[in-house]
Design a protein around this motif. Sequence first.
Motif, PDB file in Angstrom:
ATOM      1  N   SER A 103      32.911  21.771  20.199  1.00 14.35           N
ATOM      2  CA  SER A 103      31.815  22.691  19.890  1.00 14.35           C
ATOM      3  C   SER A 103      31.497  22.669  18.394  1.00 14.35           C
ATOM      4  O   SER A 103      32.396  22.645  17.550  1.00 14.35           O
ATOM      5  CB  SER A 103      32.168  24.114  20.320  1.00 14.35           C
ATOM      6  OG  SER A 103      32.227  24.206  21.728  1.00 14.35           O
ATOM      7  N   LEU A 104      30.204  22.703  18.095  1.00 13.86           N
ATOM      8  CA  LEU A 104      29.733  22.701  16.703  1.00 13.86           C
ATOM      9  C   LEU A 104      28.648  23.765  16.549  1.00 13.86           C
ATOM     10  O   LEU A 104      27.563  23.645  17.107  1.00 13.86           O
ATOM     11  CB  LEU A 104      29.192  21.324  16.324  1.00 13.86           C
ATOM     12  CG  LEU A 104      28.523  21.205  14.946  1.00 13.86           C
ATOM     13  CD1 LEU A 104      29.500  21.597  13.829  1.00 13.86           C
ATOM     14  CD2 LEU A 104      28.013  19.779  14.717  1.00 13.86           C
ATOM     15  N   PHE A 105      28.964  24.796  15.769  1.00 16.06           N
ATOM     16  CA  PHE A 105      28.014  25.853  15.462  1.00 16.06           C
ATOM     17  C   PHE A 105      27.438  25.601  14.067  1.00 16.06           C
ATOM     18  O   PHE A 105      28.061  24.925  13.249  1.00 16.06           O
ATOM     19  CB  PHE A 105      28.703  27.218  15.526  1.00 16.06           C
ATOM     20  CG  PHE A 105      29.215  27.566  16.896  1.00 16.06           C
ATOM     21  CD1 PHE A 105      28.488  28.382  17.746  1.00 16.06           C
ATOM     22  CD2 PHE A 105      30.445  27.066  17.341  1.00 16.06           C
ATOM     23  CE1 PHE A 105      28.964  28.693  19.015  1.00 16.06           C
ATOM     24  CE2 PHE A 105      30.915  27.372  18.613  1.00 16.06           C
ATOM     25  CZ  PHE A 105      30.171  28.190  19.446  1.00 16.06           C
ATOM     26  N   TRP A 106      26.268  26.177  13.788  1.00 12.17           N
ATOM     27  CA  TRP A 106      25.649  25.851  12.505  1.00 12.17           C
ATOM     28  C   TRP A 106      24.604  26.889  12.118  1.00 12.17           C
ATOM     29  O   TRP A 106      24.123  27.652  12.945  1.00 12.17           O
ATOM     30  CB  TRP A 106      24.987  24.474  12.561  1.00 12.17           C
ATOM     31  CG  TRP A 106      23.967  24.315  13.658  1.00 12.17           C
ATOM     32  CD1 TRP A 106      24.217  23.995  14.964  1.00 12.17           C
ATOM     33  CD2 TRP A 106      22.561  24.518  13.564  1.00 12.17           C
ATOM     34  NE1 TRP A 106      23.046  23.966  15.679  1.00 12.17           N
ATOM     35  CE2 TRP A 106      22.011  24.282  14.845  1.00 12.17           C
ATOM     36  CE3 TRP A 106      21.697  24.851  12.519  1.00 12.17           C
ATOM     37  CZ2 TRP A 106      20.647  24.390  15.103  1.00 12.17           C
ATOM     38  CZ3 TRP A 106      20.332  24.959  12.769  1.00 12.17           C
ATOM     39  CH2 TRP A 106      19.827  24.719  14.054  1.00 12.17           C
ATOM     40  N   GLU A 107      24.270  26.888  10.845  1.00  5.78           N
ATOM     41  CA  GLU A 107      23.140  27.636  10.307  1.00  5.78           C
ATOM     42  C   GLU A 107      22.508  26.800   9.198  1.00  5.78           C
ATOM     43  O   GLU A 107      23.201  26.266   8.335  1.00  5.78           O
ATOM     44  CB  GLU A 107      23.578  28.993   9.726  1.00  5.78           C
ATOM     45  CG  GLU A 107      23.959  30.039  10.754  1.00  5.78           C
ATOM     46  CD  GLU A 107      22.743  30.683  11.431  1.00  5.78           C
ATOM     47  OE1 GLU A 107      21.602  30.241  11.139  1.00  5.78           O
ATOM     48  OE2 GLU A 107      22.929  31.612  12.230  1.00  5.78           O
ATOM     49  N   ASN A 108      21.189  26.652   9.238  1.00  6.92           N
ATOM     50  CA  ASN A 108      20.417  25.965   8.187  1.00  6.92           C
ATOM     51  C   ASN A 108      20.846  24.515   7.959  1.00  6.92           C
ATOM     52  O   ASN A 108      20.855  24.025   6.823  1.00  6.92           O
ATOM     53  CB  ASN A 108      20.516  26.743   6.864  1.00  6.92           C
ATOM     54  CG  ASN A 108      19.956  28.149   6.970  1.00  6.92           C
ATOM     55  OD1 ASN A 108      18.854  28.344   7.461  1.00  6.92           O
ATOM     56  ND2 ASN A 108      20.722  29.129   6.525  1.00  6.92           N
ATOM     57  N   ASN A 109      21.229  23.843   9.044  1.00  3.22           N
ATOM     58  CA  ASN A 109      21.670  22.446   8.939  1.00  3.22           C
ATOM     59  C   ASN A 109      21.217  21.642  10.151  1.00  3.22           C
ATOM     60  O   ASN A 109      21.902  20.704  10.568  1.00  3.22           O
ATOM     61  CB  ASN A 109      23.208  22.377   8.859  1.00  3.22           C
ATOM     62  CG  ASN A 109      23.713  22.319   7.427  1.00  3.22           C
ATOM     63  OD1 ASN A 109      23.139  21.616   6.592  1.00  3.22           O
ATOM     64  ND2 ASN A 109      24.755  23.062   7.139  1.00  3.22           N
ATOM     65  N   GLU A 110      20.072  21.965  10.711  1.00  2.00           N
ATOM     66  CA  GLU A 110      19.666  21.440  12.009  1.00  2.00           C
ATOM     67  C   GLU A 110      19.722  19.913  12.089  1.00  2.00           C
ATOM     68  O   GLU A 110      20.331  19.338  12.994  1.00  2.00           O
ATOM     69  CB  GLU A 110      18.260  21.924  12.343  1.00  2.00           C
ATOM     70  CG  GLU A 110      17.739  21.440  13.683  1.00  2.00           C
ATOM     71  CD  GLU A 110      16.353  21.969  13.992  1.00  2.00           C
ATOM     72  OE1 GLU A 110      15.848  21.706  15.096  1.00  2.00           O
ATOM     73  OE2 GLU A 110      15.777  22.663  13.125  1.00  2.00           O
TER      74      GLU A 110
END
Length: 284
Positions: A103-110
Motif C-alpha cells: 500500500s502507498l498513500f500520498w499527498e501532493n505527489n500524484e
Amino acid sequence: MAAQRCAPSRWPLPALLLLALGSAGAAGAQWSGQGTTPHLQLIFLGRCAEYLALLSPQLRDKNCTAIWEAFQAVLDKDPCSVFPSDYDLFINLSRHSIPRDKSLFWENNEHLVTSYAENTRRLMPVRDVLYGRTVDLLSWCRQKNASGLDYQSCPTSEDCEDNAVDSFWKRASMQYAEDSSGVIHVMLNGSEPSGAYPVKGFFADFEIPYFQKDKITRIEIWVMHEIGGPKLESCGEGSVKILEDRLKEMGFQYSCIDDYLPVKLLKCVDHSAHPDCTLNSINA
C-alpha cells in the motif's frame, strides 16, 4: 432622435456561430469543475476488462457489467447530494485484497506516485486497485434539474461538499485504508508551500482513521523534495511532525526518511544534469 444604424460586423459568419456557441456553453456551465467525461461507460468497462484480463487475471470472476451498473445507479442522484455510502455496492462488488506491504498513500505527489508504483509492479496505490482504476482521472455528475449526465460542468468541493467525485474518493480511500496491511508507505511533498501533510485532507480524514492497527506492522513516511526546489519541510518539522505525533498517539510504529533514495533516483531520471542528482549529492 434619429434611429442608430448598426455597423456591419467584421466577423465572418462561421466565427460568429462559434462565438455564440462558446458563449452559450460558458453560460450553461453551472459548476466550477470539469463536466462528465465523454464516453464514460465505454472507458469504465474497457478499464475494468483490461484490469481483469491483463493486470489481475485472478480476479476474472468479477463482473464488469454488474460493477458498472452499481456505479451507474449513483449517477441518478442530485450532483450535490451524493454521499460516500452511496458507493457501497460498487465498492463491495469491485474490492479485492491488497498485497501485504504494497500500500502507498500520498499527498501532493500524484505523478510521482504513479511513476514509482509502475502499474502495481512496485506498490499499489488506491488508483491502482480495481475500484480506483476504473474511474481514475475521470469526472461525472447528473444534471442539476434534469435527468442525464452533465457534460458541461460538475461540482467540486468549492461548490458543494457532497459532490459525486469527492464522495467517491472518500469511500474508496476508506476501503483502501481498511484493506491495507503490513508495512504502510506514505509519500509526502516537502516542497509543498501549504505543508507536506495537510491536516485536513484525504489522508488525514479518510485514510488514517480507517487503518486497522492489528494488521499494520509499521508506517514508513517518505518526505520527497523537488529537484532544485525548496526544502520547506522535512522529517520532524512542521506538518510532518504533526503527522508523526498523531501516529505515535495512535500507537503505530513509524519511521521517516527524507528523499527516499529509490524515489529520488526516479526523479533524477528527468534531471540527470542537476547538482541535486550528482553521485555526491545522492549519497549525502
